[in-house]
Scaffold this motif. Structure first.
Motif, PDB file in Angstrom:
ATOM      1  N   VAL A  44     -84.546 -36.634 -60.624  1.00  0.00           N
ATOM      2  CA  VAL A  44     -85.169 -37.293 -59.602  1.00  0.00           C
ATOM      3  C   VAL A  44     -86.508 -37.630 -59.605  1.00  0.00           C
ATOM      4  N   CYS A  45     -87.352 -36.394 -60.056  1.00  0.00           N
ATOM      5  CA  CYS A  45     -88.672 -36.769 -60.264  1.00  0.00           C
ATOM      6  C   CYS A  45     -89.340 -37.648 -61.177  1.00  0.00           C
ATOM      7  N   GLU A  46     -88.582 -37.599 -62.412  1.00  0.00           N
ATOM      8  CA  GLU A  46     -88.612 -38.624 -63.634  1.00  0.00           C
ATOM      9  C   GLU A  46     -88.648 -40.112 -63.071  1.00  0.00           C
ATOM     10  N   ARG A  47     -87.627 -40.161 -62.294  1.00  0.00           N
ATOM     11  CA  ARG A  47     -87.274 -41.565 -61.963  1.00  0.00           C
ATOM     12  C   ARG A  47     -88.257 -41.943 -60.856  1.00  0.00           C
ATOM     13  N   MET A  48     -88.820 -40.936 -60.060  1.00  0.00           N
ATOM     14  CA  MET A  48     -89.905 -41.310 -59.074  1.00  0.00           C
ATOM     15  C   MET A  48     -91.167 -41.696 -59.883  1.00  0.00           C
ATOM     16  N   VAL A  49     -91.483 -41.020 -60.785  1.00  0.00           N
ATOM     17  CA  VAL A  49     -92.848 -41.025 -61.582  1.00  0.00           C
ATOM     18  C   VAL A  49     -92.566 -42.480 -62.333  1.00  0.00           C
ATOM     19  N   ARG A  50     -91.723 -42.756 -62.974  1.00  0.00           N
ATOM     20  CA  ARG A  50     -91.752 -43.997 -63.867  1.00  0.00           C
ATOM     21  C   ARG A  50     -91.643 -45.414 -62.645  1.00  0.00           C
ATOM     22  N   THR A  51     -90.984 -45.152 -61.622  1.00  0.00           N
ATOM     23  CA  THR A  51     -90.981 -46.201 -60.674  1.00  0.00           C
ATOM     24  C   THR A  51     -92.381 -46.410 -60.031  1.00  0.00           C
ATOM     25  N   ASP A  52     -93.085 -45.386 -59.814  1.00  0.00           N
ATOM     26  CA  ASP A  52     -94.497 -45.515 -59.200  1.00  0.00           C
ATOM     27  C   ASP A  52     -95.507 -46.033 -60.190  1.00  0.00           C
ATOM     28  N   GLU A  53     -95.082 -45.477 -61.395  1.00  0.00           N
ATOM     29  CA  GLU A  53     -96.177 -45.881 -62.522  1.00  0.00           C
ATOM     30  C   GLU A  53     -96.357 -47.255 -62.648  1.00  0.00           C
ATOM     31  N   ALA A  54     -95.363 -48.101 -62.438  1.00  0.00           N
ATOM     32  CA  ALA A  54     -95.514 -49.634 -62.662  1.00  0.00           C
ATOM     33  C   ALA A  54     -96.394 -50.212 -61.500  1.00  0.00           C
ATOM     34  N   VAL A  55     -96.335 -49.554 -60.363  1.00  0.00           N
ATOM     35  CA  VAL A  55     -97.281 -49.946 -59.125  1.00  0.00           C
ATOM     36  C   VAL A  55     -98.801 -49.400 -59.513  1.00  0.00           C
ATOM     37  N   VAL A  56     -98.794 -48.453 -60.092  1.00  0.00           N
ATOM     38  CA  VAL A  56    -100.122 -47.731 -60.364  1.00  0.00           C
ATOM     39  C   VAL A  56    -100.768 -48.559 -61.490  1.00  0.00           C
ATOM     40  N   ARG A  57    -100.034 -48.876 -62.498  1.00  0.00           N
ATOM     41  CA  ARG A  57    -100.570 -49.820 -63.606  1.00  0.00           C
ATOM     42  C   ARG A  57    -101.054 -51.302 -63.061  1.00  0.00           C
TER      43      ARG A  57
END
Length: 190
Positions: A44-57
């Motif tokens: 769950v954590c890996e998926r949340m990080v990947r999802t949020d990284e796109a917005v942060v980029r």
């Protein structure tokens, strides 16, 4: 639609892009919604990080804040509401925290822990905003009033009898806000 988000930010002079840390349980069909097993939390954590990284980029870590959630009626995996999961998302993406005090109180209730202990475990050193609303069981007067105002809305029956936020503040809510105010005044929270 990134352009729509950019226009909204510019039109409203909004400082942050706010992401709720509330992935849908349907994204994780192999994980029981209440599981906090290490492997499930990791997934769950890996998926949340990947999802949020796109917005942060797209917007930069200084413009993105993530808001803690509480899981509600099993719509969000409980693993997403753990303080260590939230802390990892903040650390790995570099974004800030929007601490929703009401969500934190409900998450602590769902996890069977003390609300103050739970909040002290969140990445409050990255705090950017705080939200507060009233918290209580969605029943009695409020359930009846909502049924009258929005008859047939599936939200009503989905949350009937559940502990819910976005309700008027009670004495207990004001007391909790007073405690939280003390935390940032004494420098424990950013």
């Amino acid at each position: 639609d990134w352009n729509k988000v950019e226009r909204m930010l510019a039109t409203t002079a909004t400082r942050h892009v706010n992401l709720h840390l509330a992935p849908e349980a349907a994204w994780f069909p192999a994980i029981p919604v209440h599981s906090v097993a290490a492997a499930d939390v990791e997934h769950v954590c890996e998926r949340m990080v990947r999802t949020d990284e796109a917005v942060v980029r797209r917007f930069g870590p200084e413009r993105v804040i993530v808001e803690n959630d509480y899981g509600g009626t099993s719509a969000t995996p409980q693993a997403a509401c753990l303080p260590e999961t939230i802390a990892r998302v903040v650390a790995e993406t570099g974004c800030g925290l929007l601490l929703d005090l009401s969500h934190a109180r409900l998450a602590a209730r769902n996890l069977g822990t003390d609300a103050q202990t739970y909040m002290r475990s969140l990445p409050v050193h990255r705090l950017e905003e705080i939200h507060i609303t009233g918290v209580r069981r969605f029943s009695g007067h409020w359930l009846a009033a909502t049924r009258r105002a929005a008859a047939g809305d599936p939200f009503i029956e989905r949350y009937a009898g559940e502990w819910l936020d976005h309700l008027p503040m009670t004495t207990a809510d004001w007391r909790f806000l007073r405690w939280a105010t003390g935390e940032w005044r004494r420098g424990a929270w950013r």
